[in-house]
Design an enzyme around this catalytic site. Structure first.
Site, PDB file in Angstrom:
ATOM      1  N   ALA A   1       0.810  -1.213   0.000  1.00  0.00           N
ATOM      2  CA  ALA A   1       0.000   0.000   0.000  1.00  0.00           C
ATOM      3  C   ALA A   1       0.846   1.267   0.000  1.00  0.00           C
ATOM      4  O   ALA A   1       0.379   2.310  -0.451  1.00  0.00           O
ATOM      5  CB  ALA A   1      -0.950  -0.002   1.186  1.00  0.00           C
ATOM      6  N   THR A   2       2.061   1.197   0.503  1.00  0.00           N
ATOM      7  CA  THR A   2       2.908   2.386   0.432  1.00  0.00           C
ATOM      8  C   THR A   2       3.089   2.784  -1.027  1.00  0.00           C
ATOM      9  O   THR A   2       2.941   3.955  -1.407  1.00  0.00           O
ATOM     10  CB  THR A   2       4.277   2.119   1.101  1.00  0.00           C
ATOM     11  OG1 THR A   2       4.044   1.817   2.482  1.00  0.00           O
ATOM     12  CG2 THR A   2       5.200   3.312   0.979  1.00  0.00           C
TER      13      THR A   2
ATOM     14  N   ASN B   1      -5.412   3.609  11.042  1.00  0.00           N
ATOM     15  CA  ASN B   1      -4.605   2.511  11.551  1.00  0.00           C
ATOM     16  C   ASN B   1      -4.287   2.624  13.043  1.00  0.00           C
ATOM     17  O   ASN B   1      -3.772   1.692  13.630  1.00  0.00           O
ATOM     18  CB  ASN B   1      -3.311   2.396  10.748  1.00  0.00           C
ATOM     19  CG  ASN B   1      -2.615   3.723  10.586  1.00  0.00           C
ATOM     20  OD1 ASN B   1      -3.177   4.658   9.998  1.00  0.00           O
ATOM     21  ND2 ASN B   1      -1.414   3.844  11.102  1.00  0.00           N
TER      22      ASN B   1
ATOM     23  N   GLN C   1      -6.734  -0.660   6.160  1.00  0.00           N
ATOM     24  CA  GLN C   1      -7.172  -1.184   7.454  1.00  0.00           C
ATOM     25  C   GLN C   1      -8.625  -1.633   7.425  1.00  0.00           C
ATOM     26  O   GLN C   1      -9.063  -2.376   8.297  1.00  0.00           O
ATOM     27  CB  GLN C   1      -6.987  -0.118   8.544  1.00  0.00           C
ATOM     28  CG  GLN C   1      -5.547   0.250   8.809  1.00  0.00           C
ATOM     29  CD  GLN C   1      -4.774  -0.858   9.541  1.00  0.00           C
ATOM     30  OE1 GLN C   1      -5.366  -1.749  10.136  1.00  0.00           O
ATOM     31  NE2 GLN C   1      -3.458  -0.790   9.470  1.00  0.00           N
TER      32      GLN C   1
ATOM     33  N   SER D   1      -3.509  -3.484   0.802  1.00  0.00           N
ATOM     34  CA  SER D   1      -2.293  -4.176   1.237  1.00  0.00           C
ATOM     35  C   SER D   1      -2.668  -5.583   1.678  1.00  0.00           C
ATOM     36  O   SER D   1      -3.571  -5.754   2.503  1.00  0.00           O
ATOM     37  CB  SER D   1      -1.658  -3.424   2.408  1.00  0.00           C
ATOM     38  OG  SER D   1      -0.509  -4.115   2.844  1.00  0.00           O
ATOM     39  N   ALA D   2      -1.952  -6.596   1.158  1.00  0.00           N
ATOM     40  CA  ALA D   2      -2.336  -7.988   1.464  1.00  0.00           C
ATOM     41  C   ALA D   2      -2.103  -8.333   2.925  1.00  0.00           C
ATOM     42  O   ALA D   2      -2.892  -9.071   3.531  1.00  0.00           O
ATOM     43  CB  ALA D   2      -1.552  -8.953   0.573  1.00  0.00           C
ATOM     44  N   HIS D   3      -1.041  -7.770   3.527  1.00  0.00           N
ATOM     45  CA  HIS D   3      -0.686  -8.262   4.873  1.00  0.00           C
ATOM     46  C   HIS D   3      -1.541  -7.681   5.989  1.00  0.00           C
ATOM     47  O   HIS D   3      -1.324  -7.978   7.162  1.00  0.00           O
ATOM     48  CB  HIS D   3       0.811  -8.067   5.154  1.00  0.00           C
ATOM     49  CG  HIS D   3       1.246  -6.671   5.469  1.00  0.00           C
ATOM     50  ND1 HIS D   3       1.494  -6.254   6.754  1.00  0.00           N
ATOM     51  CD2 HIS D   3       1.501  -5.606   4.686  1.00  0.00           C
ATOM     52  CE1 HIS D   3       1.889  -4.994   6.742  1.00  0.00           C
ATOM     53  NE2 HIS D   3       1.903  -4.574   5.486  1.00  0.00           N
TER      54      HIS D   3
ATOM     55  N   THR E   1       8.593  -7.392 -12.985  1.00  0.00           N
ATOM     56  CA  THR E   1       8.070  -8.759 -12.994  1.00  0.00           C
ATOM     57  C   THR E   1       7.080  -8.945 -11.856  1.00  0.00           C
ATOM     58  O   THR E   1       7.355  -8.569 -10.719  1.00  0.00           O
ATOM     59  CB  THR E   1       9.237  -9.764 -12.842  1.00  0.00           C
ATOM     60  OG1 THR E   1      10.128  -9.549 -13.940  1.00  0.00           O
ATOM     61  CG2 THR E   1       8.748 -11.199 -12.851  1.00  0.00           C
TER      62      THR E   1
ATOM     63  N   CYS F   1       6.795   7.525  19.927  1.00  0.00           N
ATOM     64  CA  CYS F   1       7.478   8.706  19.417  1.00  0.00           C
ATOM     65  C   CYS F   1       8.205   8.290  18.153  1.00  0.00           C
ATOM     66  O   CYS F   1       9.032   7.404  18.198  1.00  0.00           O
ATOM     67  CB  CYS F   1       8.497   9.194  20.429  1.00  0.00           C
ATOM     68  SG  CYS F   1       7.700   9.754  21.921  1.00  0.00           S
TER      69      CYS F   1
HETATM   70  C1  LIG Z   1      -3.488   2.874   6.616  1.00  0.00           C
HETATM   71  C2  LIG Z   1      -2.230   2.304   6.049  1.00  0.00           C
HETATM   72  N1  LIG Z   1      -1.814   2.691   4.835  1.00  0.00           N
HETATM   73  C3  LIG Z   1      -0.706   2.199   4.278  1.00  0.00           C
HETATM   74  C4  LIG Z   1       0.088   1.278   4.933  1.00  0.00           C
HETATM   75  C5  LIG Z   1       1.316   0.754   4.257  1.00  0.00           C
HETATM   76  O1  LIG Z   1       1.077  -0.542   3.770  1.00  0.00           O
HETATM   77  P1  LIG Z   1       2.255  -1.482   3.270  1.00  0.00           P
HETATM   78  O2  LIG Z   1       2.861  -2.069   4.513  1.00  0.00           O
HETATM   79  O3  LIG Z   1       1.582  -2.505   2.410  1.00  0.00           O
HETATM   80  O4  LIG Z   1       3.209  -0.639   2.494  1.00  0.00           O
HETATM   81  C6  LIG Z   1      -0.300   0.837   6.206  1.00  0.00           C
HETATM   82  C7  LIG Z   1       0.549  -0.106   6.956  1.00  0.00           C
HETATM   83  O5  LIG Z   1       0.879   0.134   8.109  1.00  0.00           O
HETATM   84  C8  LIG Z   1      -1.491   1.361   6.777  1.00  0.00           C
HETATM   85  O6  LIG Z   1      -1.905   0.984   7.989  1.00  0.00           O
END
Ligand SMILES: Cc1ncc(COP(=O)(O)O)c(C=O)c1O
Length: 395
Positions: free
Chosen positions: A75-76, A155, A183, A203-205, A244, A330
């Site tokens: 997701a980043t 999150n 989330q 995001s899959a994880h 890929t 922090c």
């Molecule tokens: C709301 C949100 N966006 C984006 C991310 C980033 O996801 P990824 O770990 O797949 O890059 C996270 C992960 O902590 C998240 O909680």
């Protein structure tokens, strides 16, 4: 099965991979090792079929069509691609962008990068429950606004935003709407058409799949969204995301999406009951406890609590057998308490005394009771042994 320690309750950081997801991925690490872009032989065709099946499953989760999904490294990357990709493709139309103050750093830092390029960004405030007021959004819109990005669920405090209202305002004004749904997807039904979402990050994880793989939904019709890619390379993923394909991860993401569709509603009710049990036990047995974020629009698996006078850092050290997270760690670079809690109006003291519990598909009642008892004991002990509650904040 007996209680296994340590108990995992940090599902907002990552969820355990579902065994069915692992089973689905395994063949791709063995005999199904082909490159999905190898279009001249059976190994490539087999890998491509797996990828296309996953695309369909993920599209099904959000009410999209498969051709509107592209796979990413997480997701980043999806957030960066959506926000910078739209800004760069439409910069001649306008240079104003809108987001909220409580977004994930993948979103906030993407906007900050665009500010350095000359874009103007409005950061919408949230109310004490953590929600954006759609009327604030309406007021922030200008003629030159091209994109709004508001996360589906937060999150830290788990607050769920009024996506459909935000989407309707964006559509009325001809502005693209991106949402980071990372989330929310495992627990809340989101339909890109009902909510008029134009871009959506996955995001899959965070939904019982593997790490290092995600996706971006990009609307193709009414309206069609154009993006400038972040990377240069081959023509994979319609030229928007060269590289890929991570076939193993993509298969895992597809399976994870299929499992969510099958189980989400019933599972969310079960998890919410467990979360409520945990919350009730903490509130019943401890004074000076406050739940952060509104309770009316909250992820079923989220509980974010301030324990007055007790540093989260001490709690985390004392509670080795329950994996939770400081809701206000922090950030090492900035030495600042959580931007999310600050946006809610929390004092630095409260922000430094908060824990985030994240329940998940495999959480049991026994685990909840163990976590509640350990938290209560720890808070009581720390309060007695640090009588002046001499908190040292992030300085
Ligand atoms: C709301 C949100 N966006 C984006 C991310 C980033 O996801 P990824 O770990 O797949 O890059 C996270 C992960 O902590 C998240 O909680």
């Amino acid at each position: 099965m007996g209680l296994q320690l340590p108990v995992y309750m940090d599902a907002h950081a990552t969820t355990p991979c579902d065994p069915a997801v692992i089973d689905a991925m395994l063949p791709t690490l063995g005999r199904m090792f082909g490159n999905a872009a190898s279009s001249h032989h059976a190994f490539g065709w087999e890998a491509e079929a797996l990828v296309e099946q996953a695309r369909e499953l993920l599209a099904g989760l959000i009410g999209a069509t498969p051709s509107e999904i592209i796979f990413t490294s997480g997701a980043t990357e999806s957030d960066n691609l959506a926000i910078k990709g739209v800004a760069h493709a439409y910069r001649r139309k306008g240079r104003h962008l809108i987001t909220s103050q409580i977004e994930h750093h993948a979103v906030l830092h993407s906007f900050q990068a665009l500010e350095r390029e000359g874009f103007e960004v409005t950061y919408l405030p949230v109310d004490r429950s953590g929600r954006v007021d759609p009327e604030d959004l309406r007021r922030a819109i200008r003629n030159e606004t091209i994109l709004v990005s508001v996360m589906a669920a937060n999150n830290e405090i788990g607050v769920i935003q009024p996506l459909a209202e935000i989407g309707a305002i964006c559509a009325e004004n001809g502005i693209f709407f991106h949402t980071d749904a990372v989330q929310a997807l495992a627990h809340v039904k989101i339909d890109v058409n009902t909510s008029a979402v134009d871009l959506l990050s996955v995001s899959a994880h965070k939904m019982y799949g593997p790490k290092g793989v995600g996706a971006l939904y990009i609307r193709r019709r009414n309206p069609r969204v154009r993006l400038e890619p972040l990377l240069s390379g081959g023509g994979h993923e319609r030229g928007l995301r060269p590289g890929t394909l991570n076939v193993t991860g993509i298969v895992g993401l597809g399976k994870a999406a299929e499992l969510v569709v099958a189980a989400r509603d019933e599972e969310s009710r079960r998890i919410a009951r467990l979360r409520d049990r945990l919350q009730q036990r903490l509130l019943d047995q401890l004074d000076g406890v406050r739940v952060n974020g509104g309770e009316d629009h909250r992820l079923p698996n989220n509980l974010h609590v301030t324990f007055q006078g007790v540093r989260a850092e001490w709690m985390l050290k004392a509670m080795r057998n329950v994996a939770v997270s400081s809701g206000a760690a922090c950030a090492s670079a900035s030495n600042e308490p959580s931007h999310v809690l600050r946006a809610l109006g929390a004092t630095p003291e409260d922000a430094e005394s908060s824990l985030r519990f994240g329940l998940h598909r495999f959480t049991t009642e026994q685990e909840v009771d163990f976590a509640a008892d350990l938290t209560v004991k720890t808070v009581q002990w720390l309060r007695q042994n640090t009588p002046d509650a001499n908190l040292e904040y992030c300085k």
